[in-house]
Design a protein around this motif. Structure first.
Motif: not given
Length: 136
Positions: A28-38, A88-94
């Motif tokens: 998820m982190r990598q997709d977000i950094r690349r601007g892609r929906p994870p 990013v918020t969903a990642l924090e929740e995960h």
């Protein structure tokens, strides 16, 4: 369903299971950094948590329910409801769910999952309603 699943998963935590969940978070982190929906890493996260229960039926059910969220209609709504910020918020929740699993705390895991699913639903509704063509 996922509240019960994560509770059972917390009781059956293994190093291998935690490693699979952690790999999903990194995806998820990598997709977000690349601007892609994870989306796929998000799916893998939820299924990996379900797999930790040791119940293949629960894991399959979580995957199928998640896939239902990606029907053509849902995909159109998702384009309105999801953004880099919401991911990013969903990642924090995960990550909160992961920490509860790591601590083998079923109550905290269930609370974190409930919080995530509730917030996710609220984001979905709020962002979709705010979109200019939400009802077209």
């Amino acid at each position: 369903l996922e509240g019960a699943v994560v509770t059972q998963a917390a009781a059956r935590v293994s190093k291998a299971g935690l490693a699979r969940v952690q790999a999903c978070l990194e995806g998820m982190r990598q997709d977000i950094r690349r601007g892609r929906p994870p989306v796929e890493a998000d799916r893998r996260f939820h299924v990996a948590v379900a797999e930790m229960t040791g119940n293949s039926l629960l894991a399959r059910l979580v995957g199928e329910l998640f896939d239902g969220r990606h029907s053509p209609l849902s995909s159109r709504m998702r384009q309105r409801a999801e953004s880099a910020k919401t991911w990013v918020t969903a990642l924090e929740e995960h990550e909160a769910i992961y920490r509860a699993l790591e601590q083998k705390d079923p109550q905290e895991a269930a609370a974190a999952m409930y919080s995530h699913l509730k917030a996710s639903g609220e984001r979905w509704i709020e962002q979709s309603a705010a979109a200019p063509d939400a009802f077209s």
